[in-house]
Design a protein around this motif. Structure first.
Motif, short mmCIF file in Angstrom:
data_model
loop_
_atom_site.label_atom_id
_atom_site.label_comp_id
_atom_site.label_asym_id
_atom_site.label_seq_id
_atom_site.Cartn_x
_atom_site.Cartn_y
_atom_site.Cartn_z
N ASN A 24 0.82 -1.21 0.00
CA ASN A 24 0.00 0.00 0.00
C ASN A 24 0.85 1.26 0.00
OD1 ASN A 24 -1.93 -2.18 0.95
ND2 ASN A 24 -3.27 -0.43 0.65
N GLN A 48 -0.49 -0.27 -4.51
CA GLN A 48 -1.92 -0.07 -4.36
C GLN A 48 -2.25 1.14 -3.51
OE1 GLN A 48 -3.15 -4.08 -3.55
NE2 GLN A 48 -2.60 -3.99 -1.40
N HIS A 84 -9.54 -1.74 -2.19
CA HIS A 84 -10.71 -1.62 -1.29
C HIS A 84 -11.62 -0.44 -1.61
CE1 HIS A 84 -10.01 -4.83 1.56
NE2 HIS A 84 -8.75 -4.49 1.66
N SER A 176 -6.62 -11.46 8.93
CA SER A 176 -7.44 -10.36 9.44
C SER A 176 -6.64 -9.08 9.24
CB SER A 176 -7.70 -10.61 10.94
OG SER A 176 -8.54 -9.64 11.47
N ALA A 178 -4.87 -5.42 9.52
CA ALA A 178 -4.26 -4.50 10.52
C ALA A 178 -3.67 -5.20 11.73
CB ALA A 178 -5.27 -3.44 10.94
N MET A 179 -3.23 -6.44 11.59
CA MET A 179 -2.57 -7.11 12.72
C MET A 179 -1.15 -6.59 12.87
SD MET A 179 -3.89 -11.06 12.47
CE MET A 179 -2.90 -11.57 13.89
N HIS A 205 -5.71 -10.81 1.70
CA HIS A 205 -5.70 -9.52 2.39
C HIS A 205 -5.26 -9.74 3.83
CE1 HIS A 205 -7.69 -6.65 -0.46
NE2 HIS A 205 -7.79 -7.81 -1.11
N GLY A 206 -4.79 -8.65 4.45
CA GLY A 206 -4.39 -8.77 5.85
C GLY A 206 -3.18 -9.66 6.02
N SER A 207 -2.25 -9.59 5.09
CA SER A 207 -1.09 -10.49 5.14
C SER A 207 -0.07 -10.09 6.20
CB SER A 207 -0.41 -10.55 3.77
OG SER A 207 -1.36 -10.85 2.77
N SER A 208 -0.22 -8.90 6.75
CA SER A 208 0.72 -8.47 7.80
C SER A 208 0.73 -9.42 8.98
CB SER A 208 0.34 -7.07 8.30
OG SER A 208 0.59 -6.13 7.29
N ASN A 227 -1.27 -9.04 -0.16
CA ASN A 227 -1.42 -7.63 0.21
C ASN A 227 -0.83 -7.36 1.60
OD1 ASN A 227 -3.00 -7.51 -2.08
ND2 ASN A 227 -4.76 -6.62 -1.07
N VAL A 228 0.11 -6.43 1.64
CA VAL A 228 0.77 -6.11 2.91
C VAL A 228 0.77 -4.59 3.12
CG1 VAL A 228 2.89 -6.27 4.27
CG2 VAL A 228 2.33 -8.07 2.62
N SER A 229 0.33 -4.16 4.28
CA SER A 229 0.42 -2.74 4.59
C SER A 229 0.88 -2.49 6.03
CB SER A 229 -0.94 -2.06 4.35
OG SER A 229 -0.85 -0.69 4.62
N THR A 230 0.11 -2.98 7.00
CA THR A 230 0.38 -2.67 8.41
C THR A 230 1.81 -3.06 8.82
OG1 THR A 230 -1.95 -3.02 8.90
CG2 THR A 230 -0.43 -3.11 10.77
#
Ligand code: G3H
Ligand code: ZN
Length: 278
Positions: A24, A48, A84, A176, A178-179, A205-208, A227-230
């Motif tokens: 992201n 993304q 999203h 899940s 934002a972990m 999604h939620g791969s963090s 998908n990785v963000s957090t």
């Protein structure tokens, strides 16, 4: 080579059972750090921009156009993806700007409405040769609520793909959003069953929240776009926090922003290799 279509990039990776990193772009500078990391790794990457990031920036065009410019100048394939989006007008704007992929997220809608709106987005996007990702089975974690219990049914996934014509499908298999720890346990047996039931690449999604080993197992089972963000936000902020603590007199924002960017660049390069070099 540079600005690439998601379907074209993901298809061979799905066939080879390797993964594609999707990161992201929260701030403008993230895009440059991710492209540089992908070039060092020699792998394609998805940049993304989420609807939430658009809200933060107040508009899609500035961050979207900057990200597209980075992609066009890259030496590896770079997909520019809207993440999203539940606002169809924002999808239209991304298509007008030249995004090569969009996610329409109707996962909170009743299934019939999700199918109808997703199919309409597919029609709009395919007119422009743009790929569409959709989500079936809501991946929890948004708004601070961690619910890894949602599961996508393989039969329903096959039906959804056939009804809508989507190019990639995001599924609920134990992650899940934002972990900040990496202890999520994925249902790899379910990933394998969904991968066998649908003929499009799957998206996690939620791969963090998933460990390196868990991610390898998921990719081997048939997951493609990761998908990785957090996880990257955590690394960036941790680095900035320590630079500022060690240098309490710093005032030039470039001097603390750069170490944060370098830290996430190193991690993105490592993850891209980890997903793809199996
Ligand atoms: O769409 C983006 C992702 O699913 C990122 O989730 O922040 O939990 O890694 P994450
Ligand atoms: Zn997500």
């Amino acid at each position: 080579m540079p600005l690439a279509d998601l379907t074209t990039v993901a298809a061979p990776l799905r066939a080879a059972r390797t993964g594609l990193g999707a990161f992201n772009v929260v701030h403008l500078e993230h895009g440059a750090a991710f492209v540089a990391a992908a070039e060092r790794a020699g792998h394609p990457v998805v940049l993304q921009v989420s609807q939430n990031a658009v809200t933060f920036h107040g508009a899609l065009a500035p961050i979207g156009m900057a990200t597209l410019a980075l992609a066009r100048a890259a030496s590896v394939d770079v997909v520019v993806h809207l993440d999203h989006a539940d606002d169809v007008d924002l999808v239209r704007e991304a298509l007008d700007l030249g995004f090569t992929s969009v996610m329409y997220d109707g996962s909170k809608l009743p299934t019939e409405q999700n199918v109808a709106t997703t199919a309409e987005v597919v029609r709009l996007a395919h007119e422009r040769g743009v790929s569409v990702e959709a989500e079936l089975g809501e991946v929890g974690g948004k708004n601070g609520v961690h619910d890894p219990s949602a599961r996508t049914d393989p039969g329903e996934a096959a039906w959804f793909v056939a009804e809508t014509g989507v190019d990639l499908l995001a599924v609920a298999v134990g992650s899940s959003h934002a972990m900040t720890t990496r202890g999520a346990v994925l249902d790899t047996e379910l990933i394998a069953r969904i991968a066998a039931a649908v003929d499009v690449p799957l998206v996690l999604h939620g791969s963090s929240g998933v460990s390196d080993e868990g991610m390898r197992a998921a990719i081997e089972a048939g997951m493609t776009k990761i998908n990785v963000s957090t996880h990257l936000n955590k690394i960036f902020t941790g680095e900035v926090r320590s630079v500022l603590a060690e240098n309490p007199d710093l005032v030039d924002s470039r001097k603390w922003f750069r170490p944060g960017l370098d830290a996430i660049g190193v991690e993105v390069e490592r993850l891209l290799r980890w997903y793809a070099d199996q």
